[in-house]
Design an enzyme around this catalytic site. Structure first.
Site, PDB file in Angstrom:
ATOM      1  N   GLU A 146      -6.459   3.961  -5.989  1.00  0.00           N
ATOM      2  CA  GLU A 146      -7.820   3.826  -5.463  1.00  0.00           C
ATOM      3  C   GLU A 146      -8.256   4.836  -5.469  1.00  0.00           C
ATOM      4  OE1 GLU A 146      -9.857   3.608  -0.836  1.00  0.00           O
ATOM      5  OE2 GLU A 146      -8.126   4.949  -1.373  1.00  0.00           O
TER       6      GLU A 146
ATOM      7  N   ASP B  66       0.500  -1.331  -0.094  1.00  0.00           N
ATOM      8  CA  ASP B  66      -0.104  -0.382   0.296  1.00  0.00           C
ATOM      9  C   ASP B  66       0.769   0.681   0.067  1.00  0.00           C
ATOM     10  OD1 ASP B  66      -2.257   1.572   0.824  1.00  0.00           O
ATOM     11  OD2 ASP B  66      -2.630  -0.371   1.225  1.00  0.00           O
TER      12      ASP B  66
ATOM     13  N   ASP C 263      -3.539   5.075  -2.466  1.00  0.00           N
ATOM     14  CA  ASP C 263      -4.358   5.443  -1.887  1.00  0.00           C
ATOM     15  C   ASP C 263      -4.468   6.201  -2.338  1.00  0.00           C
ATOM     16  OD1 ASP C 263      -5.525   4.595   1.239  1.00  0.00           O
ATOM     17  OD2 ASP C 263      -4.604   6.486   1.216  1.00  0.00           O
TER      18      ASP C 263
ATOM     19  N   HIS D 239     -11.188  -3.503   3.838  1.00  0.00           N
ATOM     20  CA  HIS D 239     -10.920  -2.592   5.261  1.00  0.00           C
ATOM     21  C   HIS D 239     -11.800  -1.420   5.280  1.00  0.00           C
ATOM     22  CE1 HIS D 239      -7.933  -0.460   2.660  1.00  0.00           C
ATOM     23  NE2 HIS D 239      -8.087  -0.072   4.144  1.00  0.00           N
ATOM     24  N   ASP D 240     -12.090  -0.892   4.406  1.00  0.00           N
ATOM     25  CA  ASP D 240     -13.369   0.082   4.492  1.00  0.00           C
ATOM     26  C   ASP D 240     -14.998  -0.173   4.070  1.00  0.00           C
ATOM     27  OD1 ASP D 240     -11.275   2.179   4.267  1.00  0.00           O
ATOM     28  OD2 ASP D 240     -10.296   1.504   2.439  1.00  0.00           O
TER      29      ASP D 240
HETATM   30  O1  TEU Z   1     -10.495   4.964   1.813  1.00  0.00           O
HETATM   31  C1  TEU Z   1      -9.991   6.363   1.415  1.00  0.00           C
HETATM   32  C2  TEU Z   1     -11.801   6.065   0.951  1.00  0.00           C
HETATM   33  O2  TEU Z   1     -12.227   7.416   0.211  1.00  0.00           O
HETATM   34  C3  TEU Z   1     -12.990   5.279   1.806  1.00  0.00           C
HETATM   35  O3  TEU Z   1     -13.773   4.361   1.288  1.00  0.00           O
HETATM   36  C4  TEU Z   1     -12.824   5.751   3.020  1.00  0.00           C
HETATM   37  O4  TEU Z   1     -12.239   5.259   3.777  1.00  0.00           O
HETATM   38  C5  TEU Z   1     -14.395   6.262   3.273  1.00  0.00           C
HETATM   39  O5  TEU Z   1     -14.898   5.958   2.262  1.00  0.00           O
HETATM   40  C6  TEU Z   1     -14.384   7.984   3.320  1.00  0.00           C
HETATM   41  O6  TEU Z   1     -15.799   8.027   3.470  1.00  0.00           O
HETATM   42  C7  TEU Z   1      -8.460   5.046   1.298  1.00  0.00           C
HETATM   43  C8  TEU Z   1      -8.307   3.825   3.039  1.00  0.00           C
HETATM   44  O7  TEU Z   1      -8.583   2.496   1.981  1.00  0.00           O
HETATM   45  C9  TEU Z   1      -8.826   3.854   3.823  1.00  0.00           C
HETATM   46  O8  TEU Z   1      -8.531   2.589   4.732  1.00  0.00           O
HETATM   47  C10 TEU Z   1      -8.266   5.474   4.444  1.00  0.00           C
HETATM   48  O9  TEU Z   1      -8.560   5.247   6.125  1.00  0.00           O
HETATM   49  C11 TEU Z   1      -8.098   6.577   4.048  1.00  0.00           C
HETATM   50  O10 TEU Z   1      -7.655   6.110   2.705  1.00  0.00           O
HETATM   51  C12 TEU Z   1      -7.413   7.495   4.101  1.00  0.00           C
HETATM   52  O11 TEU Z   1      -5.198   7.214   3.568  1.00  0.00           O
END
Ligand code: TEU
Length: 630
Positions: free
Chosen positions: A343, A184, A285, A414-415
């Protein structure tokens, strides 16, 4: 191809829709308000001038909104359509990826936190499942305000996870097994504890000052009206330095300024350093957020109200995004075998194509998120996901992405909560829904990304109270809702619907857990004690063995990887498609609902390879069937 005319207030809605960014914006707005984007095909709607939208929308859209839209499209140059591109074969198109959440995969030393040695000890399990590449969520040194997405030192491993030697051992262990490692890469922001940030804050003349967005000012007036993704304003006041610092995520995740050439050069150096350690690729990310409109102007309030994120139009597809991505590709991932997966929240199909097109020299794939929620819904709404949306979404994308573009296919990460639970939380349907989702992931065109536990059909964690949660996004949201007077049970219900902790609970290896001998850092086992590796391994009817079978089939079937996708006509509750390459052909038939469904039999001579129900006659609820036709 002629250059399209620039978009102005006098442009018509159909011209807006012909612009890649304009089209995504219309589609995304339609998605958010729960409408079909096809209303643009209506000639009357298509002929409307943008300048007339405020009047016609009855005040929902204002002049400032139209100006913001026009300004945004002007800042992002359109490009002539490159025409058809040939299909390029690559290892990452054939590979199955598996995301490991390091904190929760396997603990080797009993401290309740997963670690690199633990992951190493499970590589044979992953190999046995058919995984080709592992994507590791961040393992870098971090104060863990956002579970490692807040990096303090890009060249160090978090002590709880192990050492650089452990990481080298993991890379060697993967490579010995013919597997690869994707790290990542979190470079939209760093931790406020990163040395760059501390120096920038301590000394106004520091060369690191312009690595971030630091603005002098007064404690009561942030530099603009942007909102953070994790609640509240996107600015933090640093009284010790008399400056505001920009953070699109938590108040400990400070946005890096990609306008700084030195900062970019440092990122390139760091990525090359990881490449030399043997890393095979990167998941970048929130990489679409790295370019911000110069001057950081206020966000449009209407866009803020529609999306929930005031300021979004000034960074979700910023003016120098493509330039920065091309620089990164050319200088840091110049090897075509090094995979770069972006992402990219809040972007749609057309913007995605601008980043992954074979002619672009930017990324290989992106993660888009529109398929994860039904139109008009957000992650924090409690609702049953209607799979007909998935069918429409993927059918459109597969048709739109020609041979020169490649998709990622995923449901869990994970989100997000578990997709199985979102589709149907009733336990009697869990196995069928999990098998249906797996069938889609391994038989459509694109690269499948599994998230740990998904191969077991893991479900959302049954958290019972707010104090069980650890995720900064959930906790901030809860505090924000409570502050506006929402009753505690409503706060909990809303946060529970979308909390990212659902998928962050420890991996369930056996009936007693098997993740740690100590106390897990986050309570839970991904659902019921019976959903675990040990109970499913070798059980032909299990979700795990269904995954193994599909992965094995895909590995030996170029048609399932590279073949064209032909969607067959069917009732809306049934999804039928064929994948074909040369003489090799497959038919997939899926029941998208919780009631039996009738569908035409396959052509004579078809060989049934897999069925999650009886495989004949009417389809059982959520049944998935796969035939070889030739
Ligand atoms: O996630 C970015 C992102 O936009 C989302 O999926 C987020 O979790 C949420 O929807 C915002 O409302 C990435 C990573 O995958 C996430 O774990 C991090 O927290 C984020 O970036 C910041 O680095």
């Amino acid at each position: 191809m002629p250059e399209p005319a620039p978009i102005t207030r006098r442009s018509r809605v159909r011209e807006l829709y012909a612009h890649p960014l304009g089209r995504d914006i219309v589609d995304s707005l339609a998605h958010q308000v729960g409408r079909s984007p096809r209303w643009v095909d209506n000639p009357l709607v298509g002929a409307l001038r943008l300048g007339a939208l405020p009047r016609l929308s009855g005040g929902r859209l204002d002049d400032a909104f139209v100006d913001a839209l026009v300004g945004l499209l002007a800042a992002v140059p359109d490009r002539p359509n490159p025409g058809p591109m040939p299909l390029r074969e690559a290892w990452f198109k054939e590979a199955v990826f598996y995301q490991v959440y390091p904190c929760s995969f396997q603990d080797s030393d009993g401290d309740g936190i997963g670690d690199l040695r633990g992951i190493l000890s499970r590589l044979d399990y992953l190999k046995g499942l058919g995984v080709d590449a592992l994507w590791l969520s961040p393992i870098y040194d971090s104060p863990m305000d956002d579970m490692g997405y807040d990096i303090r030192d890009y060249r160090k491993v978090l002590a709880e996870f192990g050492t650089l030697d452990d990481l080298d051992a993991l890379i060697a262990g993967l490579h010995e097994r013919g597997m690869r490692l994707v790290m990542d890469l979190v470079v939209n922001h760093s931790s406020d504890e990163h040395a760059w940030f501390r120096e920038a804050l301590a000394d106004p003349d520091s060369p690191y000052r312009d690595y971030y967005f630091l603005r002098e000012g007064e404690p009561d007036t942030p530099p603009n009206n942007w909102r953070s993704f994790f609640s509240g304003p996107a600015w933090r006041w640093f009284p010790e330095a008399g400056v505001w610092g920009l953070h699109l995520f938590s108040s400990k995740q400070m946005d890096l300024n990609w306008g700084s050439e030195r900062m970019r050069a440092d990122v390139v150096d760091m990525v090359r350093w990881w490449r030399e350690r043997g890393v095979d690729g990167f998941r970048l990310d929130v990489i679409n957020l790295i370019s911000k409109t110069p001057g950081l102007p206020d966000g449009n309030e209407t866009i803020g109200a529609l999306t929930g994120f005031t300021g979004l139009e000034h960074y979700f597809h910023g003016p120098r995004l493509h330039e920065h991505l091309r620089q990164l590709r050319a200088e840091a991932f110049d090897d075509p075998d090094c995979v770069a997966i972006g992402e990219t929240p809040a972007i749609g199909a057309q913007m995605g194509k601008l980043m992954v097109g074979d002619d672009r020299g930017e990324l290989d794939m992106v993660f888009n998120f529109e398929h994860l929620e039904n139109p008009g819904r957000t992650r924090f709404d409690a609702y049953r996901y209607d799979l007909r949306h998935l069918k429409r979404y993927y059918t459109r994308w597969q048709a739109d992405y020609g041979d020169g573009y490649w998709m990622s296919l995923f449901f869990d990460n994970h989100d997000n909560p578990r997709m199985v639970s979102k589709v149907d939380p009733r336990s009697e349907h869990r196995v069928a829904v999990a098998k249906l989702l797996a069938t889609v992931m391994f038989t459509l065109r694109g690269t499948p990304f599994l998230y740990q536990g998904q191969e077991l059909g893991a479900v959302d964690q049954r958290f019972v109270a707010l104090d069980e949660l650890r995720d900064v996004e959930s906790l901030n949201l809860a505090a924000e809702l409570a502050a506006t007077g929402t009753p505690p049970d409503e706060v909990f219900a809303r946060v529970l619907a979308g909390t990212r902790d659902h998928t962050r609970v420890p991996m369930a290896w056996d009936a007693s857990g098997g993740f740690t001998t100590g106390v897990p850092w986050l309570a839970g086992d991904g659902g019921h004690a019976e959903i675990n590796v040990a109970s499913q391994e070798g059980d032909a009817a299990s979700v795990l063995e269904w995954h193994r079978a599909l992965i094995a089939l895909r590995r030996d079937s170029p048609a399932l990887v590279y073949g064209e996708t032909l969607v067959e006509r069917s009732g809306s509750r049934v999804w039928r498609y064929r994948r074909r390459r040369g003489a090799e052909e497959y038919l997939v038939v899926l029941n998208l609902g919780d009631r039996p469904a009738r569908t035409a039999p396959p052509p004579a001579g078809a060989e049934l390879l897999l069925a999650s129900g009886s495989g004949t006659g009417s389809l059982a609820p959520y049944e998935a069937r796969l035939w070889r036709l030739g």
